[in-house]
Design a protein around this motif. Structure first.
Motif, mmCIF file in Angstrom:
data_model
loop_
_atom_site.group_PDB
_atom_site.id
_atom_site.type_symbol
_atom_site.label_atom_id
_atom_site.label_comp_id
_atom_site.label_asym_id
_atom_site.label_seq_id
_atom_site.Cartn_x
_atom_site.Cartn_y
_atom_site.Cartn_z
ATOM 1 N N VAL A 80 -115.811 29.973 -36.270
ATOM 2 C CA VAL A 80 -115.415 30.725 -37.434
ATOM 3 C C VAL A 80 -114.072 30.438 -37.776
ATOM 4 O O VAL A 80 -113.625 30.376 -39.055
ATOM 5 N N LYS A 81 -113.210 30.144 -36.817
ATOM 6 C CA LYS A 81 -111.580 30.091 -36.964
ATOM 7 C C LYS A 81 -111.058 29.297 -35.831
ATOM 8 O O LYS A 81 -111.447 29.653 -34.644
ATOM 9 N N VAL A 82 -109.957 28.758 -36.135
ATOM 10 C CA VAL A 82 -109.342 27.915 -35.113
ATOM 11 C C VAL A 82 -107.922 28.914 -34.915
ATOM 12 O O VAL A 82 -107.217 28.897 -36.067
ATOM 13 N N ARG A 83 -107.839 29.579 -33.849
ATOM 14 C CA ARG A 83 -106.553 30.405 -33.779
ATOM 15 C C ARG A 83 -105.500 29.653 -32.707
ATOM 16 O O ARG A 83 -105.830 29.033 -31.957
ATOM 17 N N LEU A 84 -104.361 29.918 -33.168
ATOM 18 C CA LEU A 84 -103.051 29.612 -32.522
ATOM 19 C C LEU A 84 -103.040 28.172 -31.979
ATOM 20 O O LEU A 84 -102.913 27.671 -30.957
ATOM 21 N N LEU A 99 -101.976 12.707 -27.480
ATOM 22 C CA LEU A 99 -102.017 13.640 -28.148
ATOM 23 C C LEU A 99 -102.651 14.675 -27.568
ATOM 24 O O LEU A 99 -103.902 14.655 -27.180
ATOM 25 N N THR A 100 -102.077 15.988 -27.550
ATOM 26 C CA THR A 100 -102.833 17.122 -26.868
ATOM 27 C C THR A 100 -103.060 18.279 -27.935
ATOM 28 O O THR A 100 -101.864 18.775 -28.474
ATOM 29 N N VAL A 101 -103.993 18.760 -28.306
ATOM 30 C CA VAL A 101 -104.222 19.791 -28.892
ATOM 31 C C VAL A 101 -104.822 21.172 -28.141
ATOM 32 O O VAL A 101 -105.903 20.846 -27.524
ATOM 33 N N THR A 102 -104.236 22.112 -28.171
ATOM 34 C CA THR A 102 -104.512 23.444 -27.409
ATOM 35 C C THR A 102 -104.834 24.509 -28.844
ATOM 36 O O THR A 102 -104.077 24.449 -29.757
ATOM 37 N N ALA A 103 -105.989 25.206 -28.524
ATOM 38 C CA ALA A 103 -106.225 26.351 -29.434
ATOM 39 C C ALA A 103 -107.288 27.211 -28.853
ATOM 40 O O ALA A 103 -107.833 26.967 -27.833
ATOM 41 N N LYS A 104 -107.523 28.200 -29.526
ATOM 42 C CA LYS A 104 -108.390 29.302 -29.419
ATOM 43 C C LYS A 104 -109.515 29.022 -30.451
ATOM 44 O O LYS A 104 -109.366 29.111 -31.703
ATOM 45 N N LEU A 105 -110.663 28.894 -30.134
ATOM 46 C CA LEU A 105 -111.878 28.770 -30.790
ATOM 47 C C LEU A 105 -112.571 30.003 -31.024
ATOM 48 O O LEU A 105 -112.950 30.487 -29.988
ATOM 49 N N VAL A 124 -112.843 31.111 -26.981
ATOM 50 C CA VAL A 124 -112.973 30.081 -25.843
ATOM 51 C C VAL A 124 -111.465 29.397 -26.056
ATOM 52 O O VAL A 124 -111.288 28.723 -27.236
ATOM 53 N N ASP A 125 -110.807 28.964 -24.918
ATOM 54 C CA ASP A 125 -109.442 28.534 -24.982
ATOM 55 C C ASP A 125 -109.855 27.001 -24.604
ATOM 56 O O ASP A 125 -110.813 26.546 -23.914
ATOM 57 N N GLY A 154 -110.937 26.658 -21.255
ATOM 58 C CA GLY A 154 -110.177 27.324 -20.052
ATOM 59 C C GLY A 154 -110.960 28.835 -20.264
ATOM 60 O O GLY A 154 -112.194 29.068 -20.159
ATOM 61 N N ALA A 155 -110.217 29.848 -20.479
ATOM 62 C CA ALA A 155 -110.883 31.200 -20.358
ATOM 63 C C ALA A 155 -111.660 31.455 -21.773
ATOM 64 O O ALA A 155 -111.525 30.872 -22.874
ATOM 65 N N ILE A 156 -112.908 32.148 -21.543
ATOM 66 C CA ILE A 156 -114.018 32.475 -22.450
ATOM 67 C C ILE A 156 -114.056 34.017 -22.322
ATOM 68 O O ILE A 156 -114.386 34.621 -21.579
ATOM 69 N N LYS A 157 -113.853 34.537 -23.561
ATOM 70 C CA LYS A 157 -114.028 35.880 -23.911
ATOM 71 C C LYS A 157 -115.307 36.386 -24.706
ATOM 72 O O LYS A 157 -115.448 35.698 -25.865
#
Length: 450
Positions: A80-84, A99-105, A124-125, A154-157
């Motif tokens: 739905v969205k790529v956060r932060l 290249l390193t990309v971190t995000a919350k999906l 999900v991180d 990483g963390a999954i909610k």
């Protein structure tokens, strides 16, 4: 485009104990911070990553439940969205860019647990690390390949609309996303990186007009190279006159100075600058009467010349005004020394009178070798030179009336050139030398060194 703190630029020539020989018109050193800004703008700020991840559909997740839990199926799971999203860059010596990309999906889908149907939202991180290497250099372009792509979750909610969540659903989702997401995300990163490469190549390979005189064709000269401190780029600068004639310029191996706190250092070679000056300084011959209206020191110049004419030359002692013709001779040459830039330029100065029958009598034909001090500035992405007279060397080429010593005329002709010809030179140079828009990095707070 965000406003970055500092851009650095330097002009240099000769051999500077290079660590890597290059034979091109320009060289660039791009800092890791600048690369991070460039890639962050292209991939994140412009929405390129979001655009290519939008609507990403994940495989259905199925779980048989087991003895103590109901069968589970999650279908229609999509992004739905790529956060932060955040991006960082590390330069790998001799390899390329990491290249390193971190995000919350944010994912959403339908969940069926036993006979109960529900909506499921998953946050999900992800941490995606890709090693990017340039290869296959040809005709000013390179291809980029991702040698390694590692995707770590990483963390999954997990949230069900009903609020009911069993441990079995949590375990199933974690296991399936760990198995499937890397295979979906890394190909998207590959697509995005190749699109960014096309964009960035466009900033390096460009034909830029230089007024109406011609163009400069900037083009990547070789594969980019990396050290732990900077990304290096060598560019050719083909200087072409209107009509297609290319002004040649030689290149010497040279090395860039340290970046220090700068985003970018751009090195322009002496031979390249000389070629562009030849393109800009196409001033037609200037002919004018030696009168106060044309030149404030005309009367003193005429008196000084008259005093040198041997006795018996009646035709050149008349009351008619002299005429002067100034013509560029040869090509300009820019000389770069520490903290000093000088342009060497030669002109021919013809002083003549017209006889009553219309024929020309040359009193003097002089060659003036000029040393012009250069002031350098940046305006509108262009390098602008302003010249002032530093030195004049005057030599006699010929005289139809027997003048043999012109040393006393030097101050008069120096004043003549400053007043009549130097403004034309500076007007021609005011167009400026267009600089390449290297990776789209803006020319802000430029520091110029020579």
């Amino acid at each position: 485009m965000k406003m970055w703190k500092l851009f650095g630029i330097i002009f240099f020539c000769g051999l500077l104990s290079p660590s890597r020989e290059v034979l091109s018109g320009l060289s660039c050193a791009v800092s890791p911070r600048a690369m991070q800004n460039v890639l962050s703008d292209a991939i994140l700020q412009n929405g390129l990553l979001q655009q290519h991840l939008q609507g990403l559909v994940l495989p259905n997740i199925m779980g048989d439940g087991g003895l103590l839990s109901s069968p589970t199926s999650i279908t229609g799971l999509h992004l739905v969205k790529v956060r932060l999203p955040r991006l960082s860059v590390v330069l790998l010596p001799g390899i390329g860019v990491q290249l390193t990309v971190t995000a919350k999906l944010e994912l959403s889908g339908n969940c069926l647990v036993g006979l109960l149907s529900d909506l499921i939202d998953i946050l999900v991180d992800v941490n995606i690390t890709a090693n990017i290497k340039c290869t296959n250099f040809e005709s000013g372009t390179v291809q980029v390949i991702i040698e390694d792509c590692l995707c770590i979750l990483g963390a999954i909610k997990i949230k069900l609309l009903s609020g009911l969540l069993s441990l079995s659903v949590n375990d199933i989702v974690l296991n399936k996303l760990t198995a499937t997401l890397p295979g979906l995300l890394c190909p998207v990163v590959d697509i995005v990186i190749n699109l960014v490469n096309i964009q960035l190549m466009g900033t390096l390979n460009a034909v830029i007009p230089v007024g109406t005189a011609g163009t400069i064709h900037y083009q990547l000269a070789s594969l980019p190279f990396t050290s732990g401190l900077f990304l290096g780029l060598d560019l050719d600068g083909a200087v072409q006159q209107v009509g297609g004639s290319i002004i040649p310029h030689d290149s010497s191996p040279s090395a860039l100075p340290p970046l220090l706190d700068k985003l970018l250092v751009l090195g322009l070679r002496q031979s390249f600058l000389t070629a562009v000056l030849s393109l800009l300084l196409q001033i037609p011959p200037q002919t004018f009467p030696c009168t106060p209206e044309a030149f404030s020191g005309a009367s003193h110049l005429q008196e000084a010349i008259t005093a040198l004419v041997p006795s018996g030359c009646s035709v050149c002692r008349g009351s008619s005004a002299l005429s002067i013709r100034i013509t560029l001779a040869g090509k300009p040459l820019i000389l770069l020394e520490e903290n000093k830039a000088t342009v060497r330029l030669s002109v021919m100065i013809q002083v003549f009178v017209k006889r009553l029958d219309g024929s020309i009598l040359n009193l003097l034909l002089l060659k003036a070798d000029l040393g012009l001090n250069a002031r350098v500035s940046i305006a509108g992405g262009r390098l602008v030179l302003g010249l002032s007279l530093g030195s004049t060397s005057l030599s006699l080429e010929s005289s139809d009336v027997g003048i043999s010593n012109v040393s006393s005329l030097k101050p008069h002709f120096s004043g003549l050139l400053v007043e009549t010809f130097l403004p034309l030179i500076n007007a021609a140079l005011s167009i400026g030398i267009p600089l390449p828009n290297v990776l789209g990095i803006p020319l802000l707070k430029v520091e110029i060194q020579i």
